[in-house]
Write an enzyme that holds these catalytic residues in place. Structure first.
Site, short mmCIF file in Angstrom:
data_model
loop_
_atom_site.label_atom_id
_atom_site.label_comp_id
_atom_site.label_asym_id
_atom_site.label_seq_id
_atom_site.Cartn_x
_atom_site.Cartn_y
_atom_site.Cartn_z
N HIS A 19 0.84 -1.21 0.00
CA HIS A 19 0.00 0.00 0.00
C HIS A 19 0.87 1.26 0.00
O HIS A 19 0.49 2.29 0.57
CB HIS A 19 -0.99 0.00 1.18
CG HIS A 19 -2.13 -0.95 0.92
ND1 HIS A 19 -3.29 -0.57 0.29
CD2 HIS A 19 -2.25 -2.27 1.17
CE1 HIS A 19 -4.10 -1.62 0.19
NE2 HIS A 19 -3.49 -2.66 0.71
N THR A 20 2.01 1.15 -0.62
CA THR A 20 2.90 2.32 -0.78
C THR A 20 2.88 2.83 -2.21
O THR A 20 3.21 3.98 -2.45
CB THR A 20 4.34 1.94 -0.42
OG1 THR A 20 4.66 0.72 -1.11
CG2 THR A 20 4.52 1.73 1.08
N GLY A 106 -3.94 -12.27 -3.93
CA GLY A 106 -2.89 -11.35 -3.52
C GLY A 106 -1.59 -11.61 -4.27
O GLY A 106 -0.55 -11.08 -3.91
N LEU A 107 -1.65 -12.46 -5.31
CA LEU A 107 -0.44 -12.74 -6.11
C LEU A 107 -0.55 -12.12 -7.49
O LEU A 107 0.21 -12.46 -8.40
CB LEU A 107 -0.21 -14.26 -6.21
CG LEU A 107 -0.03 -14.98 -4.87
CD1 LEU A 107 0.13 -16.48 -5.07
CD2 LEU A 107 1.17 -14.42 -4.11
N SER A 108 -1.51 -11.23 -7.64
CA SER A 108 -1.61 -10.40 -8.81
C SER A 108 -2.01 -11.11 -10.10
O SER A 108 -1.38 -10.95 -11.14
CB SER A 108 -0.28 -9.67 -9.01
OG SER A 108 -0.47 -8.68 -9.94
N SER A 109 -3.09 -11.86 -10.00
CA SER A 109 -3.65 -12.46 -11.21
C SER A 109 -4.12 -11.38 -12.18
O SER A 109 -4.04 -11.55 -13.40
CB SER A 109 -4.83 -13.37 -10.84
OG SER A 109 -5.76 -12.65 -10.05
N GLU A 143 -7.17 -1.54 -15.32
CA GLU A 143 -7.66 -1.96 -14.00
C GLU A 143 -8.47 -0.85 -13.32
O GLU A 143 -9.50 -1.10 -12.71
CB GLU A 143 -6.47 -2.36 -13.14
CG GLU A 143 -6.87 -3.11 -11.93
CD GLU A 143 -5.83 -4.14 -11.52
OE1 GLU A 143 -5.05 -4.59 -12.38
OE2 GLU A 143 -5.80 -4.47 -10.35
N ASP A 155 1.90 -4.08 -9.30
CA ASP A 155 1.77 -5.40 -9.89
C ASP A 155 2.22 -5.41 -11.35
O ASP A 155 2.90 -6.33 -11.80
CB ASP A 155 0.31 -5.87 -9.80
CG ASP A 155 -0.23 -5.75 -8.39
OD1 ASP A 155 0.58 -5.68 -7.45
OD2 ASP A 155 -1.46 -5.72 -8.23
C1 GLA Z 1 -2.79 -4.60 -4.90
C2 GLA Z 1 -2.70 -3.48 -5.92
C3 GLA Z 1 -1.30 -2.82 -5.90
C4 GLA Z 1 -0.85 -2.45 -4.50
C5 GLA Z 1 -1.09 -3.62 -3.54
C6 GLA Z 1 -0.84 -3.25 -2.10
O1 GLA Z 1 -1.95 -5.66 -5.28
O2 GLA Z 1 -2.96 -3.97 -7.21
O3 GLA Z 1 -1.31 -1.70 -6.75
O4 GLA Z 1 -1.48 -1.29 -4.06
O5 GLA Z 1 -2.41 -4.13 -3.62
O6 GLA Z 1 0.51 -3.00 -1.92
#
Ligand code: GLA
Length: 349
Positions: A19-20, A106-109, A143, A155
């Protein structure tokens, strides 16, 4: 026109720096071997015919004016529309989409899907691929504007710029991406599924929509502090804010510091210190940013009982996976998946 192309884009694990990204801060992700594959070949002139293999679901849309849609179709239509809006020529194509990253984990699908779609659409049209930062920004627009998740660039940059054996120190203000040797000296990184799925899209109420709510809170804190981004916030400044904004800012300020401390600990080969920083990041995400859940906490506790050096929630939060750092000689729990940095998105043919 190319005949048959295969594009692969990986998901990612974020070692630290959560969340940065949308606060113009720092993060340290790496691309993983799981990802999304899009096979593309020339199709009907002016049309995209797409098949999502895992869902056994189809979509057809005109390249002239792709309209909005839900679910995976929003990604396909958005990718085609945003590439064309940015001046990249596309041609009628048939797409077959399949993936190995669990959705909402949380693995960015999502980024893997956007990136693989864009690379495949460009390759089949023989259109030159934009600079990776520009392509990450196009994917992020898909997105934000088509899927409705106001996510940052973490991501997409991790998926596009990943390097074998390296994490990426990303500065989201300058958009500088610097490879960092991920030498773990016998330690291993594993992920464990909390079993709880999440979505990052939504207006800001309820567990599935907390991501956008957190983003709004950070924007409000910036307004109150008179800052352009929380990158310039301080702990003193945070202390003067009302709840819960003070805690949100405290997380962002301390998380940026933890990214730099992790880079230094890796350079020094101090893996126990990396573990402490992962634990500190988790505590901050749980207590200050409030994105953990009972299912995630139970998973972290199981990690600790199994002897991890450090463990934390990864990704947007409200479910998903937990990352753990296992010391040498500690067997990985049966349901853990070992993760290691792999190459960024590329064409397989
Ligand atoms: C998700 C979002 C990212 C990022 C993370 C938290 O993965 O897609 O842009 O903000 O949460 O770090």
């Amino acid at each position: 026109m190319r005949n048959d192309v295969i594009a692969f884009a990986p998901g990612r694990v974020n070692l630290i720096g959560e969340h940065t990204d949308y606060n113009y801060g720092l993060a340290l992700p790496f691309a993983i071997s799981e990802g999304v594959t899009v096979r593309a070949k020339p199709g009907r002139a002016g049309w995209i015919d797409a098949h999502a293999v895992d869902l056994d679901s189809h979509d057809s849309f005109s390249l002239d004016a792709p309209a909005g849609a839900q679910g995976w179709r929003a990604f396909a239509r958005g990718a085609a529309a945003e590439l064309q809006a940015a001046g990249y020529r596309l041609t009628g194509s048939q797409l077959r989409i399949s993936g190995t990253v669990p959705r909402g984990s949380g693995l960015s699908s999502s980024a893997a899907l956007e990136v693989a779609l864009c690379l495949a659409l460009l390759a089949v049209a023989e259109t030159a691929v934009p600079d990776r930062i520009v392509l990450a920004q196009i994917c992020s627009k898909v997105e934000n504007d088509w899927v409705g998740a106001r996510t940052g660039l973490l991501d997409q940059l991790a998926s596009l710029c990943g390097e074998r054996d390296h994490a990426l120190r990303i500065d989201f203000r300058s958009l500088e991406v610097s490879p960092v040797d991920l030498e773990l000296g016998g330690y291993t990184l594993v992920t464990l599924d909390s079993g709880q799925r999440h979505a990052n899209a939504g207006p800001g109420e309820g567990a599935d929509e907390g991501y956008n709510q957190r983003r709004s809170e950070c924007a409000r804190a910036c307004e109150l502090l008179g800052l352009e981004s929380l990158r310039d916030a301080t702990l003193d400044g945070a202390a003067g804010l009302p709840a819960p904004l003070a805690a949100r800012v405290r997380h962002v300020v301390t998380e940026n510091e933890r990214v730099e401390q992790t880079v230094a600990a890796l350079a020094a080969g101090d893996l126990p210190r990396v573990g402490e920083l992962l634990d500190a990041s988790h505590a901050s995400l749980r207590d200050d940013f409030e994105i953990s859940t009972p299912a995630v906490e139970a998973t972290v506790q199981r990690r600790r009982a199994a002897g991890v050096t450090g463990a934390r929630i990864v990704g947007g939060g409200f479910g998903g996976h937990v990352l753990g750092l296992l010391p040498p000689g500690t067997p990985a729990p049966a349901d853990a998946v070992k993760v290691a940095p792999g190459p960024g998105a590329h064409l397989l043919s």
